[in-house]
Design a protein around this motif. Structure first.
Motif, mmCIF file in Angstrom:
data_model
loop_
_atom_site.group_PDB
_atom_site.id
_atom_site.type_symbol
_atom_site.label_atom_id
_atom_site.label_comp_id
_atom_site.label_asym_id
_atom_site.label_seq_id
_atom_site.Cartn_x
_atom_site.Cartn_y
_atom_site.Cartn_z
ATOM 1 N N ARG A 181 -7.538 7.352 2.583
ATOM 2 C CA ARG A 181 -8.513 8.409 2.951
ATOM 3 C C ARG A 181 -9.610 7.909 3.884
ATOM 4 O O ARG A 181 -10.695 8.467 3.945
ATOM 5 C CB ARG A 181 -9.121 9.037 1.706
ATOM 6 C CG ARG A 181 -8.131 9.850 0.928
ATOM 7 C CD ARG A 181 -8.799 10.604 -0.175
ATOM 8 N NE ARG A 181 -8.034 10.317 -1.368
ATOM 9 C CZ ARG A 181 -8.499 10.309 -2.571
ATOM 10 N NH1 ARG A 181 -9.758 10.564 -2.794
ATOM 11 N NH2 ARG A 181 -7.718 10.037 -3.589
ATOM 12 N N VAL A 182 -9.350 6.840 4.612
ATOM 13 C CA VAL A 182 -10.293 6.296 5.594
ATOM 14 C C VAL A 182 -9.643 6.361 6.965
ATOM 15 O O VAL A 182 -8.532 5.878 7.153
ATOM 16 C CB VAL A 182 -10.660 4.824 5.274
ATOM 17 C CG1 VAL A 182 -11.552 4.241 6.358
ATOM 18 C CG2 VAL A 182 -11.317 4.717 3.908
ATOM 19 N N MET A 183 -10.346 6.993 7.917
ATOM 20 C CA MET A 183 -9.863 7.056 9.298
ATOM 21 C C MET A 183 -10.688 6.095 10.142
ATOM 22 O O MET A 183 -11.919 6.135 10.119
ATOM 23 C CB MET A 183 -10.001 8.471 9.862
ATOM 24 C CG MET A 183 -9.496 8.582 11.290
ATOM 25 S SD MET A 183 -9.677 10.244 11.970
ATOM 26 C CE MET A 183 -8.518 11.131 10.976
ATOM 27 N N ARG A 184 -9.988 5.227 10.868
ATOM 28 C CA ARG A 184 -10.646 4.238 11.727
ATOM 29 C C ARG A 184 -10.251 4.474 13.174
ATOM 30 O O ARG A 184 -9.069 4.505 13.516
ATOM 31 C CB ARG A 184 -10.208 2.816 11.340
ATOM 32 C CG ARG A 184 -10.697 2.340 10.011
ATOM 33 C CD ARG A 184 -12.156 1.958 10.091
ATOM 34 N NE ARG A 184 -12.529 1.133 8.958
ATOM 35 C CZ ARG A 184 -13.672 0.487 8.881
ATOM 36 N NH1 ARG A 184 -14.542 0.541 9.861
ATOM 37 N NH2 ARG A 184 -13.949 -0.223 7.818
ATOM 38 N N HIS A 185 -11.242 4.638 14.040
ATOM 39 C CA HIS A 185 -11.025 4.662 15.488
ATOM 40 C C HIS A 185 -11.264 3.228 15.950
ATOM 41 O O HIS A 185 -12.366 2.703 15.802
ATOM 42 C CB HIS A 185 -11.990 5.625 16.166
ATOM 43 C CG HIS A 185 -11.677 7.059 15.886
ATOM 44 N ND1 HIS A 185 -11.920 7.640 14.667
ATOM 45 C CD2 HIS A 185 -11.120 8.015 16.666
ATOM 46 C CE1 HIS A 185 -11.539 8.908 14.706
ATOM 47 N NE2 HIS A 185 -11.045 9.157 15.911
ATOM 48 N N VAL A 186 -10.222 2.609 16.474
ATOM 49 C CA VAL A 186 -10.247 1.168 16.722
ATOM 50 C C VAL A 186 -10.136 0.859 18.209
ATOM 51 O O VAL A 186 -9.214 1.317 18.885
ATOM 52 C CB VAL A 186 -9.086 0.464 15.978
ATOM 53 C CG1 VAL A 186 -9.127 -1.041 16.204
ATOM 54 C CG2 VAL A 186 -9.105 0.795 14.490
ATOM 55 N N ASP A 191 0.816 -1.221 0.000
ATOM 56 C CA ASP A 191 0.000 0.000 0.000
ATOM 57 C C ASP A 191 0.847 1.268 0.000
ATOM 58 O O ASP A 191 0.407 2.303 0.476
ATOM 59 C CB ASP A 191 -0.947 -0.030 1.214
ATOM 60 C CG ASP A 191 -2.217 0.752 0.984
ATOM 61 O OD1 ASP A 191 -2.522 1.079 -0.171
ATOM 62 O OD2 ASP A 191 -2.918 1.042 1.971
ATOM 63 N N ASP A 192 2.083 1.198 -0.475
ATOM 64 C CA ASP A 192 2.954 2.365 -0.628
ATOM 65 C C ASP A 192 3.127 3.163 0.674
ATOM 66 O O ASP A 192 3.161 4.384 0.669
ATOM 67 C CB ASP A 192 2.433 3.264 -1.750
ATOM 68 C CG ASP A 192 3.518 4.150 -2.328
ATOM 69 O OD1 ASP A 192 4.712 3.786 -2.223
ATOM 70 O OD2 ASP A 192 3.180 5.219 -2.871
ATOM 71 N N CYS A 193 3.171 2.460 1.792
ATOM 72 C CA CYS A 193 3.412 3.076 3.114
ATOM 73 C C CYS A 193 2.376 4.143 3.464
ATOM 74 O O CYS A 193 2.705 5.188 4.030
ATOM 75 C CB CYS A 193 4.824 3.665 3.177
ATOM 76 S SG CYS A 193 6.126 2.460 2.879
ATOM 77 N N LEU A 194 1.115 3.876 3.163
ATOM 78 C CA LEU A 194 0.057 4.863 3.410
ATOM 79 C C LEU A 194 -0.480 4.863 4.839
ATOM 80 O O LEU A 194 -1.120 5.818 5.253
ATOM 81 C CB LEU A 194 -1.117 4.631 2.451
ATOM 82 C CG LEU A 194 -0.850 4.925 0.983
ATOM 83 C CD1 LEU A 194 -2.078 4.579 0.154
ATOM 84 C CD2 LEU A 194 -0.472 6.382 0.790
ATOM 85 N N LEU A 195 -0.275 3.800 5.591
ATOM 86 C CA LEU A 195 -0.881 3.694 6.918
ATOM 87 C C LEU A 195 -0.258 4.673 7.906
ATOM 88 O O LEU A 195 0.959 4.750 8.052
ATOM 89 C CB LEU A 195 -0.726 2.267 7.473
ATOM 90 C CG LEU A 195 -1.333 2.018 8.851
ATOM 91 C CD1 LEU A 195 -2.839 2.236 8.846
ATOM 92 C CD2 LEU A 195 -0.995 0.617 9.330
ATOM 93 N N GLU A 196 -1.120 5.435 8.574
ATOM 94 C CA GLU A 196 -0.711 6.299 9.672
ATOM 95 C C GLU A 196 -1.345 5.764 10.948
ATOM 96 O O GLU A 196 -2.479 5.284 10.941
ATOM 97 C CB GLU A 196 -1.167 7.741 9.432
ATOM 98 C CG GLU A 196 -0.483 8.389 8.250
ATOM 99 C CD GLU A 196 -0.903 9.846 8.069
ATOM 100 O OE1 GLU A 196 -1.393 10.469 9.027
ATOM 101 O OE2 GLU A 196 -0.737 10.340 6.943
ATOM 102 N N VAL A 197 -0.614 5.857 12.053
ATOM 103 C CA VAL A 197 -1.066 5.332 13.337
ATOM 104 C C VAL A 197 -0.963 6.437 14.377
ATOM 105 O O VAL A 197 0.076 7.104 14.481
ATOM 106 C CB VAL A 197 -0.189 4.129 13.780
ATOM 107 C CG1 VAL A 197 -0.654 3.585 15.116
ATOM 108 C CG2 VAL A 197 -0.189 3.044 12.714
ATOM 109 N N ALA A 198 -2.028 6.637 15.154
ATOM 110 C CA ALA A 198 -2.028 7.636 16.228
ATOM 111 C C ALA A 198 -2.664 7.023 17.461
ATOM 112 O O ALA A 198 -3.498 6.121 17.375
ATOM 113 C CB ALA A 198 -2.791 8.887 15.797
#
Length: 178
Positions: A62-67, A38-45
């Motif tokens: 372009r999808v934000m998931r609160h997990v 995925d071309d290093c698209l994942l961001e983690v906060a």
């Protein structure tokens, strides 16, 4: 000097350590998938305060998931999980229940409760209201009005972290995965 501790004792005595370890291993798996496909698209906060029912925020495509993360060792008898109702107020909120091997800490399967990418958490209105685990002096266990109980059958089972990644961020799958 290292002291030998039995597996059951180690897992119970160091449960908060184990919880963080499983969280880091799982996030590491997702980052690995993002790296490979995925071309290093994942961001983690991470939230500074845990009062809205989620443990981590993940964003890709372009999808934000609160997990909200849950974990159980393979073979555990647990068949339900408590979920905070505030999670339904977050964009694309979801719960991921990670099973792991007690000895090797290998992850999987993964149970997912949520909707398609970009969609809100399915309604928790019909879910049972949780009760406190300990009773008051008379033994009465009060309800926890902001917590709902989900049964294992409410979750979708995925055998791999790759499948979870796709459920989180792609309706039709990652194009580069072939």
């Amino acid at each position: 000097m290292m002291v030998e501790v039995g597996m059951k004792t180690k897992h119970s005595e160091h449960s908060s350590y184990r919880e963080k370890l499983i969280e880091h291993l799982f996030i590491g798996e997702l980052l690995k998938i993002s790296w490979k496909y995925d071309d290093c698209l994942l961001e983690v906060a991470k939230p500074e305060v845990d009062n809205a029912g989620y443990d981590v925020v993940l964003e890709a495509n372009r999808v934000m998931r609160h997990v909200q993360l849950k974990s159980s060792y393979s073979g555990a008898r647990v068949s339900k999980q408590n979920v905070h109702v505030k999670l339904s107020e977050k964009p694309s909120g979801c719960i991921i229940w990670v099973y792991f091997n007690e000895e090797t800490l290998e992850l999987g399967p993964f149970y997912f409760f949520g909707a398609a990418p970009g969609k809100p958490l399915p309604s928790l209105e019909t879910a049972k209201v949780a009760k406190h685990t300990k009773g008051n002096s008379e033994g009465y266990k009060a309800e926890r009005p902001n917590i709902r109980v989900l049964n294992k059958g409410d979750f979708t089972c995925f055998n791999s972290a790759f499948d979870v990644y796709q459920a989180l961020f792609y309706s039709s799958g990652i194009k580069d995965a072939g």
